[in-house]
Motif scaffolding. Structure first.
Motif, PDB file in Angstrom:
ATOM      1  N   SER A  80       0.775  -0.962  -0.185  1.00 21.83           N
ATOM      2  CA  SER A  80      -0.084   0.055   0.104  1.00 21.83           C
ATOM      3  C   SER A  80       0.810   1.294  -0.012  1.00 21.83           C
ATOM      4  CB  SER A  80      -0.768  -0.283   0.987  1.00 21.83           C
ATOM      5  OG  SER A  80      -0.221  -0.015   2.391  1.00 21.83           O
ATOM      6  N   VAL A  81       2.061   1.125   0.786  1.00 22.30           N
ATOM      7  CA  VAL A  81       2.883   2.372   0.682  1.00 22.30           C
ATOM      8  C   VAL A  81       3.593   2.409  -0.713  1.00 22.30           C
ATOM      9  CG1 VAL A  81       4.969   3.186   1.612  1.00 22.30           C
ATOM     10  CG2 VAL A  81       3.538   2.066   2.903  1.00 22.30           C
ATOM     11  N   ALA A  82       3.846   1.533  -1.295  1.00 20.42           N
ATOM     12  CA  ALA A  82       4.542   1.582  -2.747  1.00 20.42           C
ATOM     13  C   ALA A  82       3.255   2.130  -3.570  1.00 20.42           C
ATOM     14  CB  ALA A  82       4.841   0.034  -3.166  1.00 20.42           C
ATOM     15  N   GLU A  83       2.113   1.935  -3.517  1.00 24.86           N
ATOM     16  CA  GLU A  83       1.440   2.224  -4.445  1.00 24.86           C
ATOM     17  C   GLU A  83       0.928   3.631  -4.166  1.00 24.86           C
ATOM     18  OE1 GLU A  83      -3.212   0.420  -6.116  1.00 24.86           O
ATOM     19  OE2 GLU A  83      -2.594  -0.001  -4.126  1.00 24.86           O
ATOM     20  N   GLN A  84       1.015   4.226  -2.865  1.00 23.84           N
ATOM     21  CA  GLN A  84       0.659   5.478  -2.573  1.00 23.84           C
ATOM     22  C   GLN A  84       1.790   6.367  -3.121  1.00 23.84           C
ATOM     23  OE1 GLN A  84       0.531   6.063   1.683  1.00 23.84           O
ATOM     24  NE2 GLN A  84      -0.725   7.867   1.597  1.00 23.84           N
ATOM     25  N   LEU A  85       3.127   6.028  -2.934  1.00 25.72           N
ATOM     26  CA  LEU A  85       4.240   7.084  -3.188  1.00 25.72           C
ATOM     27  C   LEU A  85       4.937   6.700  -4.392  1.00 25.72           C
ATOM     28  CD1 LEU A  85       5.957   6.547   0.301  1.00 25.72           C
ATOM     29  CD2 LEU A  85       4.833   8.823  -0.806  1.00 25.72           C
ATOM     30  N   CYS A  86       4.913   5.532  -5.168  1.00 27.97           N
ATOM     31  CA  CYS A  86       6.090   5.361  -6.181  1.00 27.97           C
ATOM     32  C   CYS A  86       5.602   5.867  -7.650  1.00 27.97           C
ATOM     33  CB  CYS A  86       6.430   3.886  -6.145  1.00 27.97           C
ATOM     34  SG  CYS A  86       7.197   3.274  -4.684  1.00 27.97           S
ATOM     35  N   ASP A  87       6.476   6.431  -8.310  1.00 24.93           N
ATOM     36  CA  ASP A  87       6.349   6.530  -9.734  1.00 24.93           C
ATOM     37  C   ASP A  87       6.726   5.185 -10.460  1.00 24.93           C
ATOM     38  OD1 ASP A  87       5.923   9.413  -9.603  1.00 24.93           O
ATOM     39  OD2 ASP A  87       8.029   9.500  -8.974  1.00 24.93           O
ATOM     40  N   ARG A  88       7.793   4.492 -10.082  1.00 25.49           N
ATOM     41  CA  ARG A  88       7.926   3.111 -10.415  1.00 25.49           C
ATOM     42  C   ARG A  88       8.548   2.167  -9.362  1.00 25.49           C
ATOM     43  NH1 ARG A  88      12.401   2.341 -14.331  1.00 25.49           N
ATOM     44  NH2 ARG A  88      13.371   4.132 -13.500  1.00 25.49           N
ATOM     45  N   ILE A  89       8.507   0.842  -9.660  1.00 28.36           N
ATOM     46  CA  ILE A  89       9.020  -0.077  -8.709  1.00 28.36           C
ATOM     47  C   ILE A  89       9.650  -0.909  -9.473  1.00 28.36           C
ATOM     48  CG2 ILE A  89       6.947   0.339  -7.060  1.00 28.36           C
ATOM     49  CD1 ILE A  89       5.953  -2.591  -8.158  1.00 28.36           C
ATOM     50  N   GLY A  90      10.673  -1.538  -8.256  1.00 26.05           N
ATOM     51  CA  GLY A  90      11.394  -2.764  -9.006  1.00 26.05           C
ATOM     52  C   GLY A  90      10.994  -4.051  -7.843  1.00 26.05           C
ATOM     53  N   ILE A  91      10.628  -5.164  -8.449  1.00 24.40           N
ATOM     54  CA  ILE A  91      10.365  -6.078  -7.301  1.00 24.40           C
ATOM     55  C   ILE A  91      11.628  -7.069  -7.367  1.00 24.40           C
ATOM     56  CG2 ILE A  91       8.857  -8.167  -6.878  1.00 24.40           C
ATOM     57  CD1 ILE A  91       6.862  -6.793  -8.138  1.00 24.40           C
ATOM     58  N   LEU A  92      12.112  -7.487  -6.480  1.00 23.40           N
ATOM     59  CA  LEU A  92      13.603  -8.297  -6.133  1.00 23.40           C
ATOM     60  C   LEU A  92      12.982  -9.717  -5.503  1.00 23.40           C
ATOM     61  CD1 LEU A  92      15.974  -5.670  -4.640  1.00 23.40           C
ATOM     62  CD2 LEU A  92      16.160  -7.121  -6.924  1.00 23.40           C
ATOM     63  N   ARG A  93      13.585 -10.685  -5.912  1.00 24.44           N
ATOM     64  CA  ARG A  93      13.367 -11.923  -5.470  1.00 24.44           C
ATOM     65  C   ARG A  93      14.454 -12.785  -5.613  1.00 24.44           C
ATOM     66  NH1 ARG A  93      11.680 -17.306  -7.277  1.00 24.44           N
ATOM     67  NH2 ARG A  93      10.168 -18.378  -5.527  1.00 24.44           N
ATOM     68  N   LYS A  94      15.024 -13.252  -4.220  1.00 23.85           N
ATOM     69  CA  LYS A  94      16.343 -13.939  -4.227  1.00 23.85           C
ATOM     70  C   LYS A  94      17.415 -13.310  -4.916  1.00 23.85           C
ATOM     71  CE  LYS A  94      13.995 -18.374  -2.849  1.00 23.85           C
ATOM     72  NZ  LYS A  94      13.891 -19.739  -3.233  1.00 23.85           N
ATOM     73  N   GLY A  95      17.481 -11.876  -4.783  1.00 20.63           N
ATOM     74  CA  GLY A  95      18.667 -11.166  -5.497  1.00 20.63           C
ATOM     75  C   GLY A  95      18.573 -11.090  -6.782  1.00 20.63           C
ATOM     76  N   GLU A  96      17.243 -11.373  -7.590  1.00 25.07           N
ATOM     77  CA  GLU A  96      17.097 -11.003  -8.811  1.00 25.07           C
ATOM     78  C   GLU A  96      15.925 -10.075  -9.132  1.00 25.07           C
ATOM     79  OE1 GLU A  96      17.820 -14.279 -11.935  1.00 25.07           O
ATOM     80  OE2 GLU A  96      17.039 -15.690 -10.185  1.00 25.07           O
ATOM     81  N   LEU A  97      16.184  -9.174  -9.976  1.00 25.79           N
ATOM     82  CA  LEU A  97      15.074  -8.367 -10.505  1.00 25.79           C
ATOM     83  C   LEU A  97      14.115  -8.806 -11.391  1.00 25.79           C
ATOM     84  CD1 LEU A  97      14.385  -5.103 -10.042  1.00 25.79           C
ATOM     85  CD2 LEU A  97      15.830  -4.748 -12.288  1.00 25.79           C
ATOM     86  N   ILE A  98      12.763  -9.024 -10.943  1.00 21.21           N
ATOM     87  CA  ILE A  98      11.869  -9.707 -11.734  1.00 21.21           C
ATOM     88  C   ILE A  98      10.932  -8.828 -12.284  1.00 21.21           C
ATOM     89  CG2 ILE A  98      12.327 -11.906 -10.435  1.00 21.21           C
ATOM     90  CD1 ILE A  98       9.663 -11.439  -8.870  1.00 21.21           C
ATOM     91  N   PHE A  99      10.872  -7.492 -11.963  1.00 22.10           N
ATOM     92  CA  PHE A  99       9.857  -6.437 -12.436  1.00 22.10           C
ATOM     93  C   PHE A  99      10.185  -5.236 -12.277  1.00 22.10           C
ATOM     94  CE2 PHE A  99       6.406  -3.621 -12.244  1.00 22.10           C
ATOM     95  CZ  PHE A  99       5.731  -3.670 -13.531  1.00 22.10           C
ATOM     96  N   VAL A 100      10.094  -4.160 -13.166  1.00 19.14           N
ATOM     97  CA  VAL A 100      10.446  -2.954 -13.437  1.00 19.14           C
ATOM     98  C   VAL A 100       9.473  -2.139 -14.106  1.00 19.14           C
ATOM     99  CG1 VAL A 100      12.102  -1.138 -13.788  1.00 19.14           C
ATOM    100  CG2 VAL A 100      12.820  -3.242 -12.955  1.00 19.14           C
TER     101      VAL A 100
END
Length: 248
Positions: free
Chosen positions: A193-213
């Motif tokens: 909810s914080v990310a949705e409220q604030l972010c222009d963009r996000i990057g999702i990390l999983r086990k050290g790998e960037l899986i979404f930008v």
């Protein structure tokens, strides 16, 4: 602009971060999202020169971090993931220390201390040791210390943890205002909810790998008819691991 160019961080055979390539634009709030251990703090620690990459390079406005470390560090306000630092100093001593490190003129530093301590409701406890504070009060102290120099890049690792609702609201408003002035805010969170409220963009990390930008709107469009929590857990949570196990 901040660029991670094929950055990896290894501890023996364990990869805390794997081949991260990512660009952060001036004037945006960028959120690093992921479970504990996903690589958020590792990424932030690399940018703030707490640790060095095993491979790859980090650039800030075209300057390579390893070659211009001191100059780049002075452009970064940093809030670590734990406020349990410099515990034997008073809040005032800690703030003055950071002001001197960043070369902030004393009158300007005092004016910012007064403004920020009032905003975060800590003005009457400036001469108490950080060790005597609750977690939330320590968090406020560290945030104020980071913001006194007011550099153009804010790097905040789980900055809202432990803050009361008013302090959380005020910090989020300051983050928005800072980015609106053309500056960069990089912060980590696992609260969607914080990310949705604030972010222009996000990057999702999983086990050290960037899986979404991308934007949260991009993410939702990629997974129509699903709520944000479901999308996130399918990408980064145990659901993904369970499905992989079923396929095997």
């Amino acid at each position: 602009m901040i660029q991670f160019d094929h950055v990896s961080k290894l501890y023996g055979e364990f990869a805390a971060l794997k081949d991260l390539s990512l660009s952060l634009e001036n004037g945006e709030i960028f959120g690093l999202i992921g479970h504990n251990g996903a690589g958020k703090t590792t990424s932030i620690s690399l940018l703030t020169s707490i640790i060095e990459p095993t491979s790859g390079q980090i650039l800030v406005d075209g300057l390579e971090l390893s070659q211009h470390r001191d100059a780049i560090k002075k452009r970064i306000a940093y809030v670590p993931d734990s406020p349990d630092i410099f515990l034997n100093l008073t809040a005032r001593e800690y703030w003055n220390f950071l002001a001197k490190v960043y070369g902030v003129e004393s009158e300007l530093a005092q004016a910012r201390m007064d403004t920020l301590s009032r905003l975060f409701d800590i003005q009457d406890r400036q001469d108490e040791t950080i060790d005597s504070f609750s977690h939330g009060m320590r968090q406020k102290t560290i945030i104020i210390g980071a913001l006194i120099p007011n550099p153009d890049i804010w790097v905040l690792d789980e900055p809202l943890t432990g803050l009361d609702p008013q302090a959380s609201f005020d910090l989020k408003e300051m983050m928005k205002e800072h980015a609106q002035k053309g500056n960069t805010v990089l912060f980590s969170t696992h609260v969607l909810s914080v990310a949705e409220q604030l972010c222009d963009r996000i990057g999702i990390l999983r086990k050290g790998e960037l899986i979404f930008v991308g934007t949260l709107e991009d993410l939702k469009n990629n997974y129509p008819n699903k709520d944000l929590e479901t999308i996130y857990l399918e990408l980064a949570g145990r659901q993904t691991e369970a499905k992989a196990g079923e396929e095997e």
